[in-house]
Design an enzyme around this catalytic site. Structure first.
Site, PDB file in Angstrom:
ATOM      1  N   CYS A 184      43.436 -33.944 -12.828  1.00 31.08           N
ATOM      2  CA  CYS A 184      42.926 -35.017 -11.848  1.00 31.08           C
ATOM      3  C   CYS A 184      41.667 -35.726 -12.309  1.00 31.08           C
ATOM      4  O   CYS A 184      41.780 -36.822 -12.826  1.00 31.08           O
ATOM      5  CB  CYS A 184      42.635 -34.440 -10.384  1.00 31.08           C
ATOM      6  SG  CYS A 184      44.111 -33.891  -9.515  1.00 31.08           S
ATOM      7  N   LYS A 234      43.464 -42.169  -3.455  1.00 32.02           N
ATOM      8  CA  LYS A 234      43.689 -40.975  -4.434  1.00 32.02           C
ATOM      9  C   LYS A 234      42.862 -41.315  -5.718  1.00 32.02           C
ATOM     10  O   LYS A 234      42.099 -40.011  -5.891  1.00 32.02           O
ATOM     11  CB  LYS A 234      45.190 -40.693  -4.802  1.00 32.02           C
ATOM     12  CG  LYS A 234      45.426 -39.658  -5.802  1.00 32.02           C
ATOM     13  CD  LYS A 234      44.981 -38.239  -5.384  1.00 32.02           C
ATOM     14  CE  LYS A 234      45.411 -37.263  -6.480  1.00 32.02           C
ATOM     15  NZ  LYS A 234      44.667 -35.898  -6.090  1.00 32.02           N
TER      16      LYS A 234
END
Length: 436
Positions: free
Chosen positions: A259, A205
């Site tokens: 993110c 991720k």
């Protein structure tokens, strides 16, 4: 699995909770913000995301989902809380919300339950932080409780679609944990379920977002070099990307969101002596707000000039302000004495003093585009700029084209046609005109 408890009802937790409800499961969503809970229980959502509001309201009306400030017994517990950066040397991952969320479910978990961490976390966190908290209650992870990290991989603006269609990484602490967690997502995921270990899932991720951050940093560095050499960087990107194995991202005013602007630091903290490229990319992207302001200063040497900022979110067509470089640019401009006004059709935060488009450009010296909202692409700028002192547009998101302004009196600048030499000439003309 009949009941799901989702901890954290933000941009990921709320759509995830809604998706489980749409799949026929009973869902309780937990959030520490009482106002958010009250809003949700009225069938209203507190975030902007296409398709979410209608689906959530339908599930509330059908009593498939309820919001609460405390967890309840369930078969599956999903932790989707924020993981901000710490204020330390490496901006490492602050796990206080993950730890608190894990602690909060301990009175409600039972043998056979599945606990899934969707929050983005540093590598080894599931094994070294979350697992000990659960086993501290006497459970054996892998036998009594099945623990996994299953990171979200969705794009704001398409979350409801991508939760279903995208492939999903499922990383268990043990092989049995992986298998049990995979069954949970098979309820609605049409993409491939990618099974792995928890620490591999954590790193995968982080690298997805780090790859994009590094690519954007390359484009931003290219832009700085091209501006020094009087080369149009946007043309360079366009032509280079005609190569079948090249995909340079578009340069811009910086990187935002929870993110790309955050996750690379979680890798850096684990191996700072090795993560050289990752760290330098963060430094490059963090420099862009100052770089944009330096260009504004060249074009508007008078510090009391009015700048009309179009778009303050980190991403187009959303209301998401998290880590937005636009907000940093606004603050720097204000500190330097510019008269800055804000317009953003997607943001409803009244504390930011947002105004409508026409009011924003009255007696303005520049329209500064900092977000790629669709609304900004179809504006009749020839008409809009009539109310400006100077018909000057600086597009940092490459949503407009030079040819759109051919034959008009509008001065159009973007990160490709703003070379240092050209700006020096442009500034000297403005100063001369002001003297006259």
């Amino acid at each position: 699995m009949n009941k799901v408890c989702v901890i954290g009802l933000g941009y990921i937790g709320l759509p995830t909770a809604t998706m489980f409800a749409l799949s026929g499961k009973d869902v309780v969503g937990v959030d520490v913000n009482k106002k958010v809970v009250e809003t949700l229980n009225r069938g209203e959502v507190h975030i902007e995301e296409p398709g979410l509001g209608e689906s959530f309201k339908k599930m509330v009306n059908e009593k498939k989902i309820v919001a609460s400030t405390t967890p309840e017994e369930a078969d599956v517990f999903i932790i989707a809380v924020p993981t901000p950066n710490k204020d330390d040397q490496y901006k490492s991952c602050d796990l206080k919300y993950v730890e608190s969320a894990t602690q909060s479910i301990l009175p409600y978990i039972k043998k056979g339950d599945v606990v899934i961490v969707e929050s983005t976390i540093a590598p080894t966190t599931t094994d070294e932080v979350v697992k000990p908290i659960i086993e501290g209650e006497g459970f054996k992870v892998g036998q009594d409780i099945f623990l996994a990290h299953c990171p979200e991989r969705v794009l704001p603006g398409k979350i409801m679609e991508e939760l279903v269609e995208n492939n999903r990484i499922v990383g268990g602490v043990t092989e049995k944990c992986t298998e049990e967690a995979a069954k949970i997502y098979e309820v609605f995921v049409k993409g491939e379920i990618l099974k792995t270990t928890s620490k591999t899932a954590e790193m995968s991720k982080l690298m997805e977002n780090t790859f994009r951050d590094v690519n954007i940093a390359l484009a931003n560095e290219l832009t700085k070099i091209c501006n020094k050499l009087d080369i149009n960087s946007l043309d360079v990107v366009r032509l280079a990307n005609k190569h079948p194995r090249v995909n340079i991202h578009t340069p811009g005013p910086g990187v935002g969101g929870h993110c790309l602007a955050v996750d690379p630091y979680f890798i850096i903290e684990k191996a700072p002596e090795l993560a050289k490229i990752i760290a330098l990319s963060r430094e490059t992207n963090n420099s862009m707000p100052e770089y944009v302001v330096s260009k504004v200063e060249k074009m508007l040497p008078k510090k009391d000039s009015k700048v009309s900022v179009f778009g303050i979110t980190y991403k187009g067509n959303t209301d998401d302000l998290r880590e937005s470089p636009a907000l940093e640019i606004v603050e720097i401009l204000k500190e330097k004495g510019y008269n800055v006004v804000l317009h953003d059709p997607h943001v409803k935060d009244t504390e930011l003093n947002l105004i409508d488009r026409k009011e924003a450009v009255v007696d303005s010296d520049m329209i500064l585009i900092l977000a790629d909202h669709n609304e900004f692409k179809d504006i009749d700028y020839k008409e809009l700029t009539k109310e400006m002192n100077t018909p000057l547009i600086f597009d940092t998101k490459a949503i407009l084209k030079d040819e759109d302004f051919e034959g008009s009196n509008i001065i159009f600048k973007n990160l490709g046609n703003i070379s240092d030499d050209e700006l020096q000439y442009f500034t000297s003309k403005l100063v001369a005109a002001d003297r006259n």
